[in-house]
Design a protein around this motif. Structure first.
Motif, PDB file in Angstrom:
ATOM      1  N   ARG A  20     -56.497 -32.032 -92.385  1.00  0.00           N
ATOM      2  CA  ARG A  20     -54.704 -32.244 -90.902  1.00  0.00           C
ATOM      3  C   ARG A  20     -55.443 -31.478 -89.751  1.00  0.00           C
ATOM      4  O   ARG A  20     -56.474 -31.612 -89.486  1.00  0.00           O
ATOM      5  N   GLY A  21     -54.642 -32.148 -89.167  1.00  0.00           N
ATOM      6  CA  GLY A  21     -54.595 -32.387 -87.788  1.00  0.00           C
ATOM      7  C   GLY A  21     -55.309 -33.899 -87.513  1.00  0.00           C
ATOM      8  O   GLY A  21     -56.289 -34.001 -86.336  1.00  0.00           O
ATOM      9  N   ARG A  22     -55.655 -34.444 -88.464  1.00  0.00           N
ATOM     10  CA  ARG A  22     -56.207 -35.876 -88.542  1.00  0.00           C
ATOM     11  C   ARG A  22     -54.809 -37.115 -88.012  1.00  0.00           C
ATOM     12  O   ARG A  22     -53.746 -36.337 -88.975  1.00  0.00           O
ATOM     13  N   GLU A  23     -54.529 -38.151 -87.416  1.00  0.00           N
ATOM     14  CA  GLU A  23     -53.930 -39.326 -87.743  1.00  0.00           C
ATOM     15  C   GLU A  23     -54.045 -40.511 -88.624  1.00  0.00           C
ATOM     16  O   GLU A  23     -53.275 -40.739 -88.865  1.00  0.00           O
ATOM     17  N   HIS A  24     -55.301 -39.758 -90.499  1.00  0.00           N
ATOM     18  CA  HIS A  24     -54.445 -40.791 -91.183  1.00  0.00           C
ATOM     19  C   HIS A  24     -55.138 -39.380 -92.264  1.00  0.00           C
ATOM     20  O   HIS A  24     -55.070 -38.609 -91.712  1.00  0.00           O
ATOM     21  N   GLY A  25     -55.082 -40.367 -93.752  1.00  0.00           N
ATOM     22  CA  GLY A  25     -55.220 -39.129 -94.768  1.00  0.00           C
ATOM     23  C   GLY A  25     -53.928 -39.530 -95.658  1.00  0.00           C
ATOM     24  O   GLY A  25     -53.792 -40.583 -95.436  1.00  0.00           O
ATOM     25  N   GLU A  26     -54.766 -39.255 -97.116  1.00  0.00           N
ATOM     26  CA  GLU A  26     -53.997 -39.487 -98.402  1.00  0.00           C
ATOM     27  C   GLU A  26     -53.995 -38.522 -98.833  1.00  0.00           C
ATOM     28  O   GLU A  26     -54.696 -37.559 -98.764  1.00  0.00           O
ATOM     29  N   PRO A  27     -52.570 -38.526 -99.259  1.00  0.00           N
ATOM     30  CA  PRO A  27     -51.942 -40.087-100.216  1.00  0.00           C
ATOM     31  C   PRO A  27     -51.395 -39.905 -98.725  1.00  0.00           C
ATOM     32  O   PRO A  27     -50.806 -38.714 -98.387  1.00  0.00           O
ATOM     33  N   ASP A  28     -50.211 -40.749 -98.294  1.00  0.00           N
ATOM     34  CA  ASP A  28     -48.812 -41.236 -97.335  1.00  0.00           C
ATOM     35  C   ASP A  28     -47.898 -41.324 -98.301  1.00  0.00           C
ATOM     36  O   ASP A  28     -47.612 -41.412 -99.150  1.00  0.00           O
ATOM     37  N   PRO A  29     -47.033 -40.083 -97.154  1.00  0.00           N
ATOM     38  CA  PRO A  29     -46.215 -39.528 -97.635  1.00  0.00           C
ATOM     39  C   PRO A  29     -44.927 -40.883 -97.802  1.00  0.00           C
ATOM     40  O   PRO A  29     -43.762 -40.956 -98.329  1.00  0.00           O
TER      41      PRO A  29
END
Length: 246
Positions: A20-29
């Motif tokens: 939360r609050g980051r510009e990336h992350g997984e899993p990608d919707p």
């Protein structure tokens, strides 16, 4: 053929739990949407909530670029979200009630009380080439108001049916409400979708509900995907829905 719109909100919920609050992350919707489409889903649904608890703005723009079937944006009728929808131009918007305290959407939209405001948003969306659905309980006053608003679709709230599923008498009562609501909406020129709380067990009971165009299902599919993978979870739901008589 009864169509399946897969709601990918809870793929984003899992991402936001850590990123939360980051510009990336997984899993990608967005990747989830691609897998769902390749598995046979007829559309992708996402809900851009005011608190951005799962889907965030960048997801909506990325989904608009990537979805090849039909993008359905669930949204509250608020100036900020209306403005975003008019920029993104999903294929359809589904106007829903929204409270920040709720875990998920708890009930249908009160179209009767908000008829003028909803009619204005419907007009703006249609002028932009976006179809409009209203998420409502299967109650005659709400269905009649939805027709007056000029919506192209209603999505019948199946939550009470799902919650009563283990109790035959209550289940039958709720199923009869859905049947009557679908008949009335169809007679008024509205196309009929349905969703909320639907899963691999209770969907078969909706075979009795006439005139259904599409079911929007999210949590149950994402839950099964933990064990089977997302593509298989979508194929399993399509197999359950294949018996709908149309």
């Amino acid at each position: 053929m009864l169509k399946l719109g897969v709601n990918i909100d809870h793929v984003a919920t899992l991402r936001q739990a850590r990123y939360r609050g980051r510009e990336h992350g997984e899993p990608d919707p967005v990747e989830a949407a691609r897998i769902c489409e390749e598995a046979g889903a007829h559309g992708i649904t996402c809900h851009l909530r005011e608190d951005r608890r799962h889907i965030v703005d960048r997801d909506v723009w990325a989904l608009r670029r990537s979805v090849r079937t039909r993008l359905n944006l669930e949204m509250a009728n608020t100036p900020e979200i209306v403005g975003i929808a008019l920029q993104v131009k999903p294929d359809i918007v589904c106007l829903v009630p929204e409270r920040r305290e709720e875990v998920t959407t708890e009930g249908g939209l009160d179209v009767v009380a908000q008829e003028a405001a909803l009619a204005e948003t419907r007009r703006r969306m249609n002028d932009a080439g976006i179809q409009v659905s209203l998420f409502i309980a299967p109650d005659p006053p709400q269905i009649e108001a939805a027709a007056r608003v000029g919506a192209q679709f209603v999505e019948l709230h199946t939550g009470r049916f799902a919650e009563s599923f283990a109790h035959p008498e209550a289940r039958e009562q709720e199923l009869q409400r859905l049947i009557a609501g679908a008949e009335m909406a169809h007679q008024l020129g509205l196309r009929v979708n349905a969703g909320h709380g639907l899963n691999y067990e209770n969907v078969r009971w909706l075979y009795r509900v006439p005139h259904l165009v599409e079911l929007n299902i999210g949590h149950s599919i994402v839950s099964r995907a933990v064990f089977t993978g997302l593509a298989q979870a979508v194929r399993d739901m399509l197999a359950v829905m294949a018996g709908y008589p149309g």
